[in-house]
Write a protein that holds these residues in place. Structure first.
Motif, PDB file in Angstrom:
ATOM      1  N   VAL A 294       0.853  -1.188   0.000  1.00 32.96           N
ATOM      2  CA  VAL A 294       0.000   0.000   0.000  1.00 32.96           C
ATOM      3  C   VAL A 294       0.890   1.240   0.000  1.00 32.96           C
ATOM      4  O   VAL A 294       2.004   1.217   0.549  1.00 32.96           O
ATOM      5  CB  VAL A 294      -0.941  -0.004   1.228  1.00 32.96           C
ATOM      6  CG1 VAL A 294      -0.153   0.071   2.526  1.00 32.96           C
ATOM      7  CG2 VAL A 294      -1.961   1.119   1.145  1.00 32.96           C
ATOM      8  N   GLN A 295       0.403   2.287  -0.628  1.00 28.98           N
ATOM      9  CA  GLN A 295       1.126   3.558  -0.606  1.00 28.98           C
ATOM     10  C   GLN A 295       0.942   4.225   0.758  1.00 28.98           C
ATOM     11  O   GLN A 295      -0.140   4.139   1.376  1.00 28.98           O
ATOM     12  CB  GLN A 295       0.588   4.502  -1.684  1.00 28.98           C
ATOM     13  CG  GLN A 295       0.893   4.085  -3.116  1.00 28.98           C
ATOM     14  CD  GLN A 295       2.361   4.243  -3.455  1.00 28.98           C
ATOM     15  OE1 GLN A 295       2.981   3.312  -3.953  1.00 28.98           O
ATOM     16  NE2 GLN A 295       2.905   5.403  -3.194  1.00 28.98           N
ATOM     17  N   GLU A 296       1.985   4.881   1.190  1.00 27.66           N
ATOM     18  CA  GLU A 296       1.907   5.651   2.430  1.00 27.66           C
ATOM     19  C   GLU A 296       0.719   6.600   2.364  1.00 27.66           C
ATOM     20  O   GLU A 296       0.438   7.196   1.317  1.00 27.66           O
ATOM     21  CB  GLU A 296       3.209   6.443   2.601  1.00 27.66           C
ATOM     22  CG  GLU A 296       3.458   6.978   3.985  1.00 27.66           C
ATOM     23  CD  GLU A 296       4.824   7.646   4.092  1.00 27.66           C
ATOM     24  OE1 GLU A 296       5.551   7.706   3.076  1.00 27.66           O
ATOM     25  OE2 GLU A 296       5.152   8.118   5.191  1.00 27.66           O
TER      26      GLU A 296
ATOM     27  N   ALA B  53       4.669  -1.188   8.481  1.00 37.08           N
ATOM     28  CA  ALA B  53       5.250  -2.319   7.753  1.00 37.08           C
ATOM     29  C   ALA B  53       5.601  -3.438   8.732  1.00 37.08           C
ATOM     30  O   ALA B  53       6.328  -3.227   9.701  1.00 37.08           O
ATOM     31  CB  ALA B  53       6.501  -1.882   7.000  1.00 37.08           C
ATOM     32  N   ALA B  54       5.037  -4.615   8.488  1.00 41.36           N
ATOM     33  CA  ALA B  54       5.209  -5.732   9.426  1.00 41.36           C
ATOM     34  C   ALA B  54       4.483  -6.959   8.886  1.00 41.36           C
ATOM     35  O   ALA B  54       3.781  -6.893   7.875  1.00 41.36           O
ATOM     36  CB  ALA B  54       4.629  -5.373  10.797  1.00 41.36           C
TER      37      ALA B  54
ATOM     38  N   SER C 194      -5.991   2.704   8.252  1.00 39.79           N
ATOM     39  CA  SER C 194      -6.176   3.987   7.569  1.00 39.79           C
ATOM     40  C   SER C 194      -4.914   4.828   7.674  1.00 39.79           C
ATOM     41  O   SER C 194      -4.136   4.676   8.625  1.00 39.79           O
ATOM     42  CB  SER C 194      -7.345   4.745   8.203  1.00 39.79           C
ATOM     43  OG  SER C 194      -8.522   3.977   8.180  1.00 39.79           O
ATOM     44  N   ASP C 195      -4.704   5.695   6.675  1.00 42.36           N
ATOM     45  CA  ASP C 195      -3.556   6.597   6.712  1.00 42.36           C
ATOM     46  C   ASP C 195      -2.267   5.821   7.007  1.00 42.36           C
ATOM     47  O   ASP C 195      -1.547   6.102   7.969  1.00 42.36           O
ATOM     48  CB  ASP C 195      -3.793   7.688   7.758  1.00 42.36           C
ATOM     49  CG  ASP C 195      -2.706   8.738   7.777  1.00 42.36           C
ATOM     50  OD1 ASP C 195      -2.478   9.335   8.856  1.00 42.36           O
ATOM     51  OD2 ASP C 195      -2.070   8.963   6.727  1.00 42.36           O
ATOM     52  N   SER C 196      -1.987   4.834   6.172  1.00 44.90           N
ATOM     53  CA  SER C 196      -0.837   3.946   6.408  1.00 44.90           C
ATOM     54  C   SER C 196       0.455   4.723   6.603  1.00 44.90           C
ATOM     55  O   SER C 196       0.730   5.705   5.892  1.00 44.90           O
ATOM     56  CB  SER C 196      -0.680   2.988   5.222  1.00 44.90           C
ATOM     57  OG  SER C 196      -1.810   2.174   5.076  1.00 44.90           O
ATOM     58  N   GLN C 197       1.248   4.244   7.551  1.00 42.53           N
ATOM     59  CA  GLN C 197       2.537   4.872   7.847  1.00 42.53           C
ATOM     60  C   GLN C 197       3.663   3.859   7.665  1.00 42.53           C
ATOM     61  O   GLN C 197       3.430   2.650   7.730  1.00 42.53           O
ATOM     62  CB  GLN C 197       2.514   5.415   9.278  1.00 42.53           C
ATOM     63  CG  GLN C 197       1.428   6.441   9.500  1.00 42.53           C
ATOM     64  CD  GLN C 197       1.318   6.891  10.944  1.00 42.53           C
ATOM     65  OE1 GLN C 197       2.064   6.466  11.817  1.00 42.53           O
ATOM     66  NE2 GLN C 197       0.364   7.774  11.199  1.00 42.53           N
ATOM     67  N   LEU C 198       4.873   4.376   7.465  1.00 35.11           N
ATOM     68  CA  LEU C 198       6.004   3.479   7.245  1.00 35.11           C
ATOM     69  C   LEU C 198       6.182   2.505   8.407  1.00 35.11           C
ATOM     70  O   LEU C 198       6.593   1.354   8.224  1.00 35.11           O
ATOM     71  CB  LEU C 198       7.286   4.294   7.024  1.00 35.11           C
ATOM     72  CG  LEU C 198       7.317   5.141   5.757  1.00 35.11           C
ATOM     73  CD1 LEU C 198       8.620   5.949   5.684  1.00 35.11           C
ATOM     74  CD2 LEU C 198       7.174   4.271   4.505  1.00 35.11           C
ATOM     75  N   GLY C 199       5.858   2.957   9.596  1.00 29.98           N
ATOM     76  CA  GLY C 199       5.980   2.091  10.768  1.00 29.98           C
ATOM     77  C   GLY C 199       4.960   0.969  10.824  1.00 29.98           C
ATOM     78  O   GLY C 199       5.047   0.094  11.685  1.00 29.98           O
TER      79      GLY C 199
ATOM     80  N   LEU D  63       2.833  -6.993   5.185  1.00 31.15           N
ATOM     81  CA  LEU D  63       2.384  -5.690   4.700  1.00 31.15           C
ATOM     82  C   LEU D  63       3.586  -4.811   4.372  1.00 31.15           C
ATOM     83  O   LEU D  63       4.443  -4.573   5.231  1.00 31.15           O
ATOM     84  CB  LEU D  63       1.498  -4.999   5.737  1.00 31.15           C
ATOM     85  CG  LEU D  63       0.983  -3.616   5.348  1.00 31.15           C
ATOM     86  CD1 LEU D  63       0.086  -3.713   4.115  1.00 31.15           C
ATOM     87  CD2 LEU D  63       0.245  -2.960   6.497  1.00 31.15           C
ATOM     88  N   ILE D  64       3.596  -4.343   3.134  1.00 32.80           N
ATOM     89  CA  ILE D  64       4.662  -3.450   2.665  1.00 32.80           C
ATOM     90  C   ILE D  64       4.075  -2.068   2.485  1.00 32.80           C
ATOM     91  O   ILE D  64       2.995  -1.916   1.890  1.00 32.80           O
ATOM     92  CB  ILE D  64       5.239  -3.959   1.327  1.00 32.80           C
ATOM     93  CG1 ILE D  64       5.853  -5.344   1.521  1.00 32.80           C
ATOM     94  CG2 ILE D  64       6.255  -2.976   0.759  1.00 32.80           C
ATOM     95  CD1 ILE D  64       6.164  -6.048   0.207  1.00 32.80           C
ATOM     96  N   ILE D  65       4.769  -1.058   2.982  1.00 30.82           N
ATOM     97  CA  ILE D  65       4.335   0.331   2.829  1.00 30.82           C
ATOM     98  C   ILE D  65       5.266   1.012   1.843  1.00 30.82           C
ATOM     99  O   ILE D  65       6.477   1.104   2.066  1.00 30.82           O
ATOM    100  CB  ILE D  65       4.350   1.090   4.173  1.00 30.82           C
ATOM    101  CG1 ILE D  65       3.641   0.292   5.270  1.00 30.82           C
ATOM    102  CG2 ILE D  65       3.740   2.485   3.979  1.00 30.82           C
ATOM    103  CD1 ILE D  65       2.175   0.093   5.055  1.00 30.82           C
ATOM    104  N   GLN D  66       4.717   1.475   0.755  1.00 38.53           N
ATOM    105  CA  GLN D  66       5.499   2.163  -0.276  1.00 38.53           C
ATOM    106  C   GLN D  66       5.549   3.663   0.026  1.00 38.53           C
ATOM    107  O   GLN D  66       4.512   4.286   0.168  1.00 38.53           O
ATOM    108  CB  GLN D  66       4.851   1.955  -1.654  1.00 38.53           C
ATOM    109  CG  GLN D  66       4.631   0.504  -2.044  1.00 38.53           C
ATOM    110  CD  GLN D  66       5.886  -0.131  -2.596  1.00 38.53           C
ATOM    111  OE1 GLN D  66       6.942   0.481  -2.607  1.00 38.53           O
ATOM    112  NE2 GLN D  66       5.765  -1.371  -3.057  1.00 38.53           N
ATOM    113  N   PRO D  67       6.731   4.233   0.137  1.00 41.23           N
ATOM    114  CA  PRO D  67       6.822   5.667   0.457  1.00 41.23           C
ATOM    115  C   PRO D  67       6.384   6.544  -0.721  1.00 41.23           C
ATOM    116  O   PRO D  67       6.333   6.091  -1.849  1.00 41.23           O
ATOM    117  CB  PRO D  67       8.306   5.874   0.782  1.00 41.23           C
ATOM    118  CG  PRO D  67       9.010   4.714   0.188  1.00 41.23           C
ATOM    119  CD  PRO D  67       8.043   3.576   0.083  1.00 41.23           C
TER     120      PRO D  67
END
Lengths: 114, 117
Positions: free
Chosen positions: B13-15, B87-88, B80-85, B113-117
């Motif tokens: 998911v995008q940040e 990622a897990a 909601s409002d995914s953050q880099l932290g 879960l991967i967070i794309q910056p």
């Protein structure tokens, strides 16, 4: 805060060795648990204990035993380690009673059996 | 025996966007708990959110909420409002309500879960 500690983060042992993994919790919890975590398999319950000297088998107890001589300490024992026991081992604790539902986990011990 | 299924081995998911992780379970019990746990890389497993089966209202913890559908035996996690932290590895877990004794958790296989910056 609840603190669950495990004696080692990383451990390397030889096939056939007797291995002890120690877990200590500082919140006077009645219930303690040992899980193993493998990629693609999630966590699986090995043994749990609901009181001192009491133990119950989980889903995958074969090849393992446990000891709980004191309330705060729960040990997992591999009587004769085998390569298929290479895994991450997680300890957890939980307070007693049906409505104390949260388990608190330790940092894990990554065991390699050669 | 109870089973927990997470059908998404990996999600990206995008940040700042919203992502939903799926979980289904199978049980014959009527009273139980459901959990989402988070395991960051090389870090300790921590509880994200829990749901009691007898409660109809969906649990919410800040940016984390669940959609609990008891009849469908579904328990999804929305971030909601995914953050880099965030990622897990995320694990869905089940515990039955045990009268007077202890019982362990039954876990799904996890979703990375991967967070794309």
């Amino acid at each position: 805060d609840v603190k669950v500690t495990q004696s080692s983060r990383y451990l390397v042992k030889r096939t056939g060795e007797k291995v002890f993994l120690e877990c200590v919790q500082d919140m006077d919890h009645e219930n303690m648990f040992w899980y193993r975590q493998d990629p693609g398999l999630g966590l699986r319950l090995i043994y749990f204990s609901y009181d001192v000297k009491m133990k119950e088998k989980g889903d995958i107890p074969e090849g393992y035993s446990v000891s709980r001589e004191k309330k705060e300490r729960f040990s997992l024992i591999l009587e004769s380690a085998s390569t298929n026991q290479t895994s991450m081992y997680l300890c957890a604790s939980r307070s007693g009673g049906d409505f104390q539902e949260t388990q608190y986990f330790g940092p894990g011990t990554r065991l390699l059996v050669l | 025996a109870q089973t927990v299924t997470q059908s998404q081995p990996e999600m990206s998911v995008q940040e700042a966007e919203t992502v939903t992780l799926s979980c289904t379970y199978d049980t014959s019990e009527s009273d139980y708990y459901l959990f989402w746990y988070k395991q960051p890389p090389s870090r300790q497993m921590i509880l994200v959110i829990r749901q009691e089966a007898y409660k109809q209202q969906n649990a919410t913890e800040n940016r984390f909420s669940v959609n609990f559908q008891k009849a469908a035996k579904s328990f999804s996690l929305k971030i909601s409002d995914s953050q880099l932290g965030d990622a897990a590895m995320y694990f869905c877990a089940y515990r039955r309500l045990v009268g007077g004794g202890a019982d362990g958790l039954t876990f799904g296989k996890g979703t990375h879960l991967i967070i794309q910056p």
